[in-house]
Design an enzyme around this catalytic site. Structure first.
Site, mmCIF file in Angstrom:
data_model
loop_
_atom_site.group_PDB
_atom_site.id
_atom_site.type_symbol
_atom_site.label_atom_id
_atom_site.label_comp_id
_atom_site.label_asym_id
_atom_site.label_seq_id
_atom_site.Cartn_x
_atom_site.Cartn_y
_atom_site.Cartn_z
ATOM 1 N N GLY A 102 0.853 -1.189 0.000
ATOM 2 C CA GLY A 102 0.000 0.000 0.000
ATOM 3 C C GLY A 102 0.882 1.229 0.000
ATOM 4 N N ARG A 103 1.440 1.511 1.188
ATOM 5 C CA ARG A 103 2.287 2.693 1.383
ATOM 6 C C ARG A 103 3.382 2.815 0.329
ATOM 7 N NH1 ARG A 103 3.039 4.717 6.382
ATOM 8 N NH2 ARG A 103 2.358 2.718 7.216
ATOM 9 N N ARG B 237 -1.637 11.861 10.852
ATOM 10 C CA ARG B 237 -0.638 10.868 11.231
ATOM 11 C C ARG B 237 0.322 11.354 12.313
ATOM 12 N NH1 ARG B 237 2.794 8.892 8.009
ATOM 13 N NH2 ARG B 237 2.826 6.831 8.933
ATOM 14 N N TYR C 283 0.378 9.132 15.771
ATOM 15 C CA TYR C 283 1.554 8.381 16.211
ATOM 16 C C TYR C 283 2.883 9.073 15.868
ATOM 17 C CZ TYR C 283 -0.099 6.168 11.807
ATOM 18 O OH TYR C 283 -0.623 5.929 10.555
ATOM 19 N N CYS D 56 -8.611 23.476 15.953
ATOM 20 C CA CYS D 56 -8.698 23.907 17.347
ATOM 21 C C CYS D 56 -8.395 22.757 18.269
ATOM 22 C CB CYS D 56 -10.070 24.495 17.613
ATOM 23 S SG CYS D 56 -10.285 25.999 16.684
ATOM 24 N N TYR E 253 -2.124 7.122 3.219
ATOM 25 C CA TYR E 253 -2.731 7.358 4.536
ATOM 26 C C TYR E 253 -2.870 8.834 4.891
ATOM 27 C CZ TYR E 253 -1.605 2.404 4.783
ATOM 28 O OH TYR E 253 -1.504 1.063 4.491
#
Ligand SMILES: *Cc1c(COP(=O)(O)O)cnc(C)c1O
Length: 431
Positions: A292-293, A330, A334, A361, A390
């Site tokens: 995927g990535r 992202r 993490y 905010c 992602y």
């Protein structure tokens, strides 16, 4: 450069796919996702070619849709002779609406609803990757009622520690996914599957994690999975013919990251599969990989406009931009690392560490801390690199921010593949 598809032109502007990012920002506005089409196609071709060259029984490259999902992606996959992983009825719908063949879809998920399974059966999805026993029996019953036989894989959790960030590690014994190998569940479940009438077990699946830089965990996994296939043969006299090894190949987010290229991963995995199958006297299974990535992340960057620079002496400097956790969650999720550039003065010297912060905010809405950028001011253009995976796929409407568009670039040409959401799009389902 961290991304192979980027350059800096004579004006000092960052370019991607031959397009000047300042012109893209002027034409399409910011925040803006930009993706280089040929980088995507090249990665898919490298995976395919390497599989075909190094593995006699062939296989399939099934792109993990969850990394980047919109209709144009499925058209590209189809043109490149690739298949796709889907994890929801929404991804199935997107694929089918793009004209992607249902038989080339692999349907994953650890909490599939009856409705998901019904959708998959009706659409004629190629393989349903069954995650657990409840799903197995529900699927068998539903397929029976529909007068069908579902072709399935079982998702196995092989317990390989791939040394990566714990939030994106899924091959461990402590995982919500799959059937655990260590405690002996697997052979019992496979025995039960083989007795069912309306599911046909075609093979096994595993996925050991994400952003993995070495080939070793994959080699180890191939050995474990083929041994399991040999155990199934010895115990039940059944030879499974397909093996799906998942995705998880790493990419370069920072200059210091050193991933293998797509072809090198595949060469190592293919030869490990060959050698091991021979040793176990197993026919070479049809191999499936699910990157995927690594297919889309290195193709993409996100452009933001600087709205305000807040300097707090002896504390830090915030560079506040017009996007953030709504288009890229992202970092807040993490602390994902990214490389940033000042796109409109990409050749200027870096001045000192700043924190690039989003517009939501929420104090935690940061894009990256401690990044070295040239001094910047309101109106400057910031590029966050390697956001092709992602990001669009994880975008939300937090603070009622419309999702940015996705623009594909290729050899100096740009085209919109996902339009910018309008404010009225946000109201579509409000009563
Ligand atoms: C997420 C996922 C992939 C893709 O992982 P990448 O790290 O993006 O390559 C492949 N297969 C399954 C089952 C997944 O959950």
């Amino acid at each position: 450069m961290v991304l192979d598809c980027t350059t800096i032109n004579a004006a000092g502007h960052l370019c991607i796919g031959g397009c000047d990012t300042t012109e893209l920002a002027a034409a399409y506005g910011t925040p803006l996702y930009v993706m280089d089409e040929s980088t995507i196609r090249t990665a898919l071709r490298q995976y395919k070619a390497s599989l075909n060259e190094n593995y006699p029984n062939g296989g399939a490259v099934a792109f993990a849709s969850k990394a980047c999902c919109f209709k144009e992606m499925y058209r590209i996959l189809q043109q490149e002779g690739c298949r796709a992983d889907v994890v929801s009825a929404g991804e199935i719908h997107t694929a089918l609406q793009a004209g992607f063949p249902a038989e080339h879809l692999y349907f994953h998920g650890n909490a599939k609803t009856d409705r998901d399974l019904q959708t998959a059966l009706e659409a004629g999805i190629g393989r349903i990757v069954v995650d657990n026993e409840s799903e197995l029996y529900r699927l068998d019953e539903m397929a029976g009622r529909a007068g069908k036989c579902a072709e399935i894989y079982l998702r196995i959790t092989p317990g390989v520690d791939a040394h990566t960030h714990q939030f994106i590690r899924t091959g461990q014994i402590d995982s919500k996914f799959g059937i655990t190998l260590e405690n002996g569940d697997v052979l019992r479940v496979i025995g039960d599957v083989l007795k069912l009438e309306h599911v046909a077990l075609k093979g096994l699946h595993c996925h050991i994690g994400s952003q993995i830089f070495e080939a070793d965990p994959f080699v180890y996994t191939v050995q474990i999975m083929l041994q399991l296939m040999a155990d199934v043969r010895d115990r039940f006299g059944v030879t499974l013919t397909e093996l799906d090894l998942g995705g998880g190949f790493g990419i370069r987010y920072k200059e210091s990251d050193t991933p293998l290229n797509c072809g090198d991963y595949m060469r190592t995995v293919s030869s490990a599969a060959l050698e091991c199958a021979e040793k176990l006297r197993l026919p070479f299974p049809f191999l499936v990989i699910e990157p995927g990535r690594s297919v889309v992340a290195p193709a993409g960057l996100t452009l933001y406009t600087v709205e305000h620079v807040k300097k707090i002496p002896d504390v830090r400097t915030y560079v506040n931009v017009d996007g953030g956790m709504a288009d890229n969650p992202r970092y807040i999720l993490y602390q994902a690392p990214y490389t940033l550039m000042l796109a409109n003065r990409a050749d200027a010297a870096a001045e000192g560490p700043v924190t690039v912060a989003g517009c939501c905010c929420e104090s935690g809405d940061l894009i990256q801390e401690n990044v070295w950028l040239p001094a910047c001011e309101r109106g400057d253009l910031i590029a966050v690199l390697a956001t092709g995976a992602y990001n669009y796929a994880m975008a939300s409407h937090y603070n009622r921010l419309p999702n940015p568009p996705v623009v594909f670039v290729n050899n100096g040409q740009a085209r919109v593949v996902v339009r910018r959401e309008s404010y009225d799009d946000l109201l579509r389902n409000d009563v």
